[in-house]
Design a protein around this motif. Structure first.
Motif, PDB file in Angstrom:
ATOM      1  N   ARG A  86       0.604  -1.037   0.355  1.00  0.00           N
ATOM      2  CA  ARG A  86       0.529   0.066   0.113  1.00  0.00           C
ATOM      3  C   ARG A  86       0.821   1.322   0.778  1.00  0.00           C
ATOM      4  O   ARG A  86       0.182   2.141  -0.263  1.00  0.00           O
ATOM      5  N   ARG A  87       1.888   1.832   0.497  1.00  0.00           N
ATOM      6  CA  ARG A  87       2.413   2.688   0.633  1.00  0.00           C
ATOM      7  C   ARG A  87       3.650   2.557  -0.164  1.00  0.00           C
ATOM      8  O   ARG A  87       3.427   3.522  -0.411  1.00  0.00           O
ATOM      9  N   THR A  88       3.976   1.438  -1.216  1.00  0.00           N
ATOM     10  CA  THR A  88       4.903   1.840  -2.427  1.00  0.00           C
ATOM     11  C   THR A  88       3.841   2.321  -3.140  1.00  0.00           C
ATOM     12  O   THR A  88       3.899   3.183  -4.033  1.00  0.00           O
ATOM     13  N   MET A  89       2.665   1.738  -3.454  1.00  0.00           N
ATOM     14  CA  MET A  89       1.737   2.617  -4.302  1.00  0.00           C
ATOM     15  C   MET A  89       1.591   4.525  -4.477  1.00  0.00           C
ATOM     16  O   MET A  89       0.925   4.297  -5.562  1.00  0.00           O
ATOM     17  N   ALA A  90       0.915   4.267  -3.044  1.00  0.00           N
ATOM     18  CA  ALA A  90       0.908   5.417  -2.441  1.00  0.00           C
ATOM     19  C   ALA A  90       1.559   6.953  -2.756  1.00  0.00           C
ATOM     20  O   ALA A  90       2.342   7.584  -3.185  1.00  0.00           O
ATOM     21  N   GLU A  91       3.557   6.042  -2.638  1.00  0.00           N
ATOM     22  CA  GLU A  91       4.509   6.946  -2.987  1.00  0.00           C
ATOM     23  C   GLU A  91       4.717   7.056  -4.269  1.00  0.00           C
ATOM     24  O   GLU A  91       5.294   8.129  -4.853  1.00  0.00           O
ATOM     25  N   ALA A  92       4.392   5.964  -5.093  1.00  0.00           N
ATOM     26  CA  ALA A  92       4.868   6.073  -6.795  1.00  0.00           C
ATOM     27  C   ALA A  92       3.546   6.801  -7.105  1.00  0.00           C
ATOM     28  O   ALA A  92       4.282   7.887  -8.201  1.00  0.00           O
ATOM     29  N   VAL A  93       2.229   6.973  -6.879  1.00  0.00           N
ATOM     30  CA  VAL A  93       1.251   8.329  -7.280  1.00  0.00           C
ATOM     31  C   VAL A  93       1.461   9.644  -6.693  1.00  0.00           C
ATOM     32  O   VAL A  93       1.989  10.349  -8.350  1.00  0.00           O
ATOM     33  N   GLY A  94       2.557   9.629  -5.350  1.00  0.00           N
ATOM     34  CA  GLY A  94       3.256  11.197  -5.460  1.00  0.00           C
ATOM     35  C   GLY A  94       4.371  11.317  -6.252  1.00  0.00           C
ATOM     36  O   GLY A  94       4.423  13.042  -6.319  1.00  0.00           O
ATOM     37  N   LEU A  95       5.369   9.846  -6.887  1.00  0.00           N
ATOM     38  CA  LEU A  95       6.719  10.268  -7.490  1.00  0.00           C
ATOM     39  C   LEU A  95       5.351  11.244  -9.053  1.00  0.00           C
ATOM     40  O   LEU A  95       6.290  11.902  -9.512  1.00  0.00           O
ATOM     41  N   VAL A  96       4.459  10.374  -9.189  1.00  0.00           N
ATOM     42  CA  VAL A  96       4.317  11.221 -10.642  1.00  0.00           C
ATOM     43  C   VAL A  96       3.633  12.634 -10.503  1.00  0.00           C
ATOM     44  O   VAL A  96       4.059  13.290 -11.040  1.00  0.00           O
ATOM     45  N   LEU A  97       3.254  13.018  -9.315  1.00  0.00           N
ATOM     46  CA  LEU A  97       2.473  13.984  -8.614  1.00  0.00           C
ATOM     47  C   LEU A  97       3.866  14.836  -8.836  1.00  0.00           C
ATOM     48  O   LEU A  97       3.924  16.294  -9.047  1.00  0.00           O
ATOM     49  N   ALA A 103      11.228   7.220 -12.117  1.00  0.00           N
ATOM     50  CA  ALA A 103      11.603   7.102 -10.406  1.00  0.00           C
ATOM     51  C   ALA A 103      10.535   6.555 -10.021  1.00  0.00           C
ATOM     52  O   ALA A 103      10.075   5.343  -9.074  1.00  0.00           O
ATOM     53  N   ALA A 104       9.022   6.953 -10.295  1.00  0.00           N
ATOM     54  CA  ALA A 104       7.623   6.320  -9.678  1.00  0.00           C
ATOM     55  C   ALA A 104       7.599   4.888 -10.908  1.00  0.00           C
ATOM     56  O   ALA A 104       7.024   3.792 -10.408  1.00  0.00           O
ATOM     57  N   ALA A 105       8.050   4.711 -11.855  1.00  0.00           N
ATOM     58  CA  ALA A 105       7.734   3.217 -12.570  1.00  0.00           C
ATOM     59  C   ALA A 105       8.827   2.278 -11.483  1.00  0.00           C
ATOM     60  O   ALA A 105       8.659   1.146 -11.965  1.00  0.00           O
ATOM     61  N   ARG A 106       9.914   3.019 -11.744  1.00  0.00           N
ATOM     62  CA  ARG A 106      11.326   2.175 -10.715  1.00  0.00           C
ATOM     63  C   ARG A 106      10.356   1.556  -9.522  1.00  0.00           C
ATOM     64  O   ARG A 106      10.168   0.366  -9.065  1.00  0.00           O
ATOM     65  N   ARG A 107       9.277   2.626  -8.474  1.00  0.00           N
ATOM     66  CA  ARG A 107       8.736   2.082  -7.050  1.00  0.00           C
ATOM     67  C   ARG A 107       7.846   1.095  -7.551  1.00  0.00           C
ATOM     68  O   ARG A 107       7.410   0.411  -6.694  1.00  0.00           O
ATOM     69  N   LEU A 108       6.850   1.251  -8.452  1.00  0.00           N
ATOM     70  CA  LEU A 108       6.082   0.399  -9.040  1.00  0.00           C
ATOM     71  C   LEU A 108       6.267  -1.112  -9.408  1.00  0.00           C
ATOM     72  O   LEU A 108       5.663  -1.876  -9.071  1.00  0.00           O
ATOM     73  N   SER A 109       7.487  -0.965  -9.878  1.00  0.00           N
ATOM     74  CA  SER A 109       8.175  -2.319 -10.125  1.00  0.00           C
ATOM     75  C   SER A 109       8.166  -3.380  -9.004  1.00  0.00           C
ATOM     76  O   SER A 109       8.261  -4.505  -9.089  1.00  0.00           O
ATOM     77  N   ALA A 110       8.357  -2.396  -7.731  1.00  0.00           N
ATOM     78  CA  ALA A 110       8.787  -3.135  -6.736  1.00  0.00           C
ATOM     79  C   ALA A 110       7.702  -4.656  -6.268  1.00  0.00           C
ATOM     80  O   ALA A 110       7.905  -5.780  -5.777  1.00  0.00           O
ATOM     81  N   ILE A 111       6.251  -3.901  -6.822  1.00  0.00           N
ATOM     82  CA  ILE A 111       5.130  -5.177  -5.938  1.00  0.00           C
ATOM     83  C   ILE A 111       4.605  -5.213  -7.431  1.00  0.00           C
ATOM     84  O   ILE A 111       3.054  -5.562  -7.492  1.00  0.00           O
ATOM     85  N   ASP A 112       5.326  -4.992  -8.855  1.00  0.00           N
ATOM     86  CA  ASP A 112       4.665  -5.810 -10.181  1.00  0.00           C
ATOM     87  C   ASP A 112       3.965  -5.106 -10.849  1.00  0.00           C
ATOM     88  O   ASP A 112       2.743  -5.792 -11.438  1.00  0.00           O
ATOM     89  N   TYR A 113       3.834  -3.744 -10.156  1.00  0.00           N
ATOM     90  CA  TYR A 113       2.669  -2.594 -11.390  1.00  0.00           C
ATOM     91  C   TYR A 113       3.943  -2.156 -12.479  1.00  0.00           C
ATOM     92  O   TYR A 113       4.661  -1.620 -13.062  1.00  0.00           O
ATOM     93  N   GLN A 114       3.041  -1.583 -13.466  1.00  0.00           N
ATOM     94  CA  GLN A 114       3.716  -0.096 -14.035  1.00  0.00           C
ATOM     95  C   GLN A 114       2.472   0.752 -14.976  1.00  0.00           C
ATOM     96  O   GLN A 114       1.581   0.572 -14.078  1.00  0.00           O
TER      97      GLN A 114
END
Length: 336
Positions: A86-97, A103-114
């Motif tokens: 949950r924290r990873t997804m929220a942080e990735a959204v913050g990075l996009v904003l 950096a958001a894409a790299r963070r998302l890859s940790a939870i198998d998101y793209q």
């Protein structure tokens, strides 16, 4: 008879020609892994919204979002996310904003998101899509998706906690996103009954990816409107129920929305004026927004509104009156 030996220069020249021909053949027959995504089936760009050859191809984003939810049912499964997920997804959204997409894409890859960027064929605006890579497996995780407008400073969010279960709210939310610049769409990734003991009912759970993202947006001071649906006989006499939930920060915005809806011939129950059914006072995203004194609106649309294309278009237009106003405002100072 003696054999003739070819000179080294001739051999080198022949090898170079052969290499060039092979390289050209490979280039023609293979696709570019980092090239633009193909068009969605059955869609075409609007006139004047052609894509940059090096950028994403136009898609009908509302159709893409609706299609992603079309298979949801109470039997499609749901996997509880861990706190780190949950924290990873929220942080990735913050990075996009913050404008840090790589950096958001790299963070998302940790939870198998793209992270993918789509050009909407209707508006001509680009949107970031944060989505699970694994939605096609038999039992998807069901954590949901986020869409972020990249064409303007982000100022507001629209939230869809019960796609499919509240019929057509996923399409309503998508079109609210597209109607005004500067928005974020947060959409749940499973039917509300897909998890055990209500685990996938994200409007009433704090331990979901959906809630973590909404919390990040509220912490950044972004007002939000959460769309729901009700059966016509659950609130006879009303087409829409508009409520600021447990807080008062959204009352002024609620009046703007209610007036816009009434001006389009909808019968609106205003929860700050009288007692209404389905006011959303137990909604956890609304409670979190109230704690930060951030405007939040819980809006219920009757089935007869959501399933009639003309009435749904009028409803989307009414919400636009609010979101366009939000798009002109700077974010409030949210309390973390």
């Amino acid at each position: 008879m003696t054999a003739h030996r070819r000179s080294p220069s001739i051999l080198a020249s022949s090898a170079a020609v052969l290499f060039t021909l092979l390289a050209a053949l490979v280039a023609c027959c293979s696709g570019r892994p980092d090239g633009p995504a193909p068009h969605d089936a059955g869609t075409s760009p609007r006139p004047g919204a052609t894509a940059d050859p090096s950028g994403p191809s136009p898609v009908r984003l509302d159709r893409r979002i609706a299609a992603s939810a079309a298979a949801f049912s109470a039997d499609t499964g749901y996997r509880q996310p861990r706190r780190d997920d949950r924290r990873t997804m929220a942080e990735a959204v913050g990075l996009v904003l913050d404008g840090r997409r790589e950096a958001a894409a790299r963070r998302l890859s940790a939870i198998d998101y793209q992270l993918r960027v789509h050009l909407d064929a209707t508006t001509g605006r680009q949107y970031a899509e944060l989505a699970d890579r694994s939605t096609q497996i038999p039992a998807p995780r069901g954590w949901g998706r986020v869409y972020i407008d990249l064409s303007a400073p982000v100022r507001w969010s629209v939230q869809v906690p019960h796609p499919v279960a509240d019929q057509h709210t996923e399409l309503l939310g998508a079109r609210v996103l597209l109607n005004s610049p500067g928005g974020v769409l947060v959409i749940a990734g499973a039917h509300r009954d897909a998890g055990r003991d209500g685990a996938a009912d994200v409007a009433h759970r704090r331990d979901t990816v959906f809630d973590a993202v909404c919390d990040e947006l509220a912490a950044r001071g972004l007002p939000g409107v959460q769309v729901h649906g009700f059966a016509d006989d659950s609130a006879p006499g009303y087409d829409v129920i508009a409520s600021p939930g447990v807080g008062s920060a959204g009352r002024a915005d609620g009046r703007v929305l209610a007036d816009a809806l009434a001006g389009r011939a909808f019968r609106v129950c205003r929860a700050w004026v009288r007692s209404c059914p389905l006011e959303g006072t137990e909604n956890v995203q609304g409670r979190a927004a109230a704690d930060r004194h951030i405007p939040f609106l819980h809006v219920e649309f009757a089935n007869s509104v959501r399933t009639d294309s003309r009435r749904a278009t009028r409803a989307e237009s009414a919400v636009q009156a609010l979101t366009r106003e939000w798009a002109q405002q700077k974010p409030r100072a949210g309390r973390r």
